[in-house]
Design an enzyme around this catalytic site. Structure first.
Site, PDB file in Angstrom:
ATOM      1  N   GLU A   1      35.428  47.955  30.774  1.00 30.20           N
ATOM      2  CA  GLU A   1      36.790  48.222  30.285  1.00 30.20           C
ATOM      3  C   GLU A   1      36.783  48.924  28.938  1.00 30.20           C
ATOM      4  O   GLU A   1      37.707  49.658  28.620  1.00 30.20           O
ATOM      5  CB  GLU A   1      37.588  46.910  30.167  1.00 30.20           C
TER       6      GLU A   1
ATOM      7  N   HIS B   1      14.746  39.593  45.204  1.00 30.39           N
ATOM      8  CA  HIS B   1      14.662  39.613  46.661  1.00 30.39           C
ATOM      9  C   HIS B   1      15.868  40.296  47.290  1.00 30.39           C
ATOM     10  O   HIS B   1      16.133  40.121  48.474  1.00 30.39           O
ATOM     11  CB  HIS B   1      14.492  38.175  47.179  1.00 30.39           C
TER      12      HIS B   1
ATOM     13  N   LYS C   1      48.391  46.807  36.657  1.00 30.67           N
ATOM     14  CA  LYS C   1      49.371  45.744  36.375  1.00 30.67           C
ATOM     15  C   LYS C   1      50.778  46.273  36.650  1.00 30.67           C
ATOM     16  O   LYS C   1      51.596  45.612  37.299  1.00 30.67           O
ATOM     17  CB  LYS C   1      49.281  45.301  34.901  1.00 30.67           C
TER      18      LYS C   1
HETATM   19  O1  PA5 Z   1      40.389  42.977  28.051  1.00 31.70           O
HETATM   20  C1  PA5 Z   1      41.556  42.983  28.374  1.00 31.70           C
HETATM   21  O2  PA5 Z   1      42.463  43.211  27.548  1.00 31.70           O
HETATM   22  C2  PA5 Z   1      42.008  42.634  29.780  1.00 31.70           C
HETATM   23  O3  PA5 Z   1      40.984  42.609  30.689  1.00 31.70           O
HETATM   24  C3  PA5 Z   1      42.725  41.296  29.770  1.00 31.70           C
HETATM   25  O4  PA5 Z   1      41.866  40.304  29.305  1.00 31.70           O
HETATM   26  C4  PA5 Z   1      43.265  40.904  31.142  1.00 31.70           C
HETATM   27  O5  PA5 Z   1      43.949  41.956  31.741  1.00 31.70           O
HETATM   28  C5  PA5 Z   1      44.203  39.703  31.008  1.00 31.70           C
HETATM   29  O6  PA5 Z   1      45.238  40.029  30.131  1.00 31.70           O
HETATM   30  P1  PA5 Z   1      46.147  38.922  29.465  1.00 31.70           P
HETATM   31  O7  PA5 Z   1      45.302  38.118  28.539  1.00 31.70           O
HETATM   32  O8  PA5 Z   1      47.195  39.684  28.730  1.00 31.70           O
HETATM   33  O9  PA5 Z   1      46.706  38.095  30.571  1.00 31.70           O
END
Ligand code: PA5
Length: 478
Positions: free
Chosen positions: A304, A333, A447
């Site tokens: 990410e 394996h 989202k």
């Molecule tokens: O790193 C990030 O910002 C995302 O992966 C969030 O952790 C994930 O989408 C969850 O978001 P939130 O904490 O707003 O529910």
């Protein structure tokens, strides 16, 4: 008495070591490995990335750099809440996803008994622990089959306070709690969220939930060392002060200007140069079950943060490396055949442990079969270590770049170091790539599309766009 993790000598004995010999041309050849000349040629870029991280630390979305230092009161509050929960509840359930779930899972696996939930209560000394990071209806039902909501504390964790998965879990659970407990329902929910934004904080205030805050400058995937990770860890009896001390120790190492002396900087430089050489895949392969979920945590952080379409200048770069998780020796394996003989598109990082917390001796037996008997008298510790070294050797002679991070032991201090090391490597690498490490437009797009499909107000145009998309053809479905 001063805690041992504050003792300088002990800290040095717990220092992580990064061995990157096998990333270099000297070990895997000129074509696959990184040479000293290549490192020198980009030294200005690396120095610039280092400076930018120093300038930005503690500001904007780099609030995470200060977490080892600025949470004294929060830690006190967490420890008090955790003590209470350990006394009163049979189960503790985290409702969250992505950065709100992967850290708690990884740290729990690393630092608590591997069969924690199956231990008798007297040995566990804390509530059973679950992290629910999906909206699979069967999984939700399964959870409700094994926990009694009347004896369970639910920790709803979402920074944005709007993530569909977490909020739907919240709605289901809070409804059940209200049915079972009436007015007492609120005392079974702790909200961990942004202090000023989102729906969860509004709900928390309205319902009177105990609340912990995710600082504005700490993004989901960088949040393990704030209440997102610290509360679940404390509830299961993990020493969170030691965890933060480990992170602070690694932070000190990562402030060293000289590339060769700064583990995260040199690691980022090697990752950057490997990407330039077409190594589009980064495999994390711990040789310890305790570290197996560190790979999931790492995969999110690396994917990410670095997987970005455009750079700071707005140019299309399609940057990043695909992170892959593997487990030693299990995946020897299944995946290692490919790592050794497949395309030259990978870097493998082994996580090695010098001293496992247990030792298991392989007893004498099978005297009549020497091909089995050779194992007898050795320990499983020797076996797993030999297998790791054997895999490292096999990859290296096949000219496959690999590096090893050694943890002297798996404890709260070294896990704090490891988490912080990877966060810093990611920060340095993002600067080298010239991209925004801290946004996630790709995640947001998914989202938003979900909101649109489920009819959330304000997402009508996204819905229209989706409906206008090219229709699928029957001929391509069989
Ligand atoms: O790193 C990030 O910002 C995302 O992966 C969030 O952790 C994930 O989408 C969850 O978001 P939130 O904490 O707003 O529910």
């Amino acid at each position: 008495m001063k805690a041992k993790y504050l003792n300088g000598k002990w800290q040095r004995s717990m220092r992580l070591r990064l061995d990157y010999n096998n990333m270099t041309d000297e070990f895997v050849g000129k074509e696959q490995g990184v040479s000293k000349a290549e490192l020198r040629a980009e030294s200005a870029l690396f120095a610039d990335a280092f400076e930018k991280v120093q300038q930005k630390r503690g500001t904007g979305m780099m609030g995470w750099t200060e977490l080892p230092y600025n949470q004294k009161e929060i830690v006190e509050d967490i420890l008090a809440a955790a003590k209470d929960i350990r006394k009163k509840f049979d189960a503790f359930v985290v409702l969250g996803i992505g950065g709100s779930a992967l850290g708690p899972i990884a740290v729990m696996q690393a630092l608590r008994h591997m069969r924690y939930n199956e231990l008798p209560k007297a040995k566990r000394k804390g509530p059973k622990f679950y992290v629910e990071d999906n909206v699979d209806p069967e999984r939700m039902k399964a959870l409700l089959d094994v926990v009694d909501v009347k004896k369970t504390m639910f920790n709803v964790v979402t920074k944005s306070g709007s993530t569909s998965e977490t909020m739907s879990q919240y709605l289901i659970i809070y409804d059940l709690l209200k049915q079972a407990l009436g007015k007492d329902a609120a005392s079974h929910v702790i909200a961990t969220t942004s202090q000023n934004k989102g729906n969860l904080i509004k709900l928390a205030k309205q319902e009177g939930f105990k609340t912990f805050y995710i600082p504005d400058g700490v993004g989901g995937r960088f949040s393990e060392l704030c209440p997102v990770g610290l509360l679940p860890a404390a509830v299961t009896g993990i020493d969170i002060r030691q965890l933060l001390a480990g992170a602070a120790y690694m932070d000190k190492l990562c402030r060293e200007k000289q590339l060769r002396k700064n583990p995260a900087l040199v690691s980022a430089a090697l990752s950057y140069l490997s990407m330039k050489k077409g190594k589009n895949i980064s495999v994390m392969m711990p040789y310890a079950d305790s570290l197996r979920f560190m790979s999931d945590w790492y995969c999110q952080l690396w994917a990410e943060s670095l997987g970005k379409a455009v750079n700071f200048a707005g140019e299309e770069v399609f940057a990043g490396q695909t992170p892959v998780k593997a487990l030693g020796v299990t995946d020897q394996h299944s995946q290692v055949q490919h790592y050794r003989e497949g395309p030259f598109d990978k870097v493998v990082t082994f996580l090695a442990v010098d001293r496992y917390r247990d030792e298991v001796v392989i007893p004498q037996g099978c005297e009549e079969i020497p091909d089995v008997n050779f194992l007898c008298g050795h320990t499983m510790n020797e076996l797993i270590d030999a297998e790791r070294r054997a895999t490292e050797y096999a990859l290296t002679v096949s000219r496959r770049p690999n590096r090893t991070i050694y943890l002297p032991e798996v404890n709260a201090f070294t896990i704090g170091e490891l988490l912080y090391f990877y966060e810093m490597e990611t920060a340095f690498c993002g600067e080298m790539l010239g991209i925004d490490t801290y946004n996630q437009p790709g995640v947001e797009a998914g989202k938003n599309a979900t909101y649109a499909l489920l009819g959330r107000k304000g997402y009508e145009s996204t819905k229209e766009e989706m409906e206008a998309a090219k229709a699928k053809k029957e001929e391509f479905i069989c």
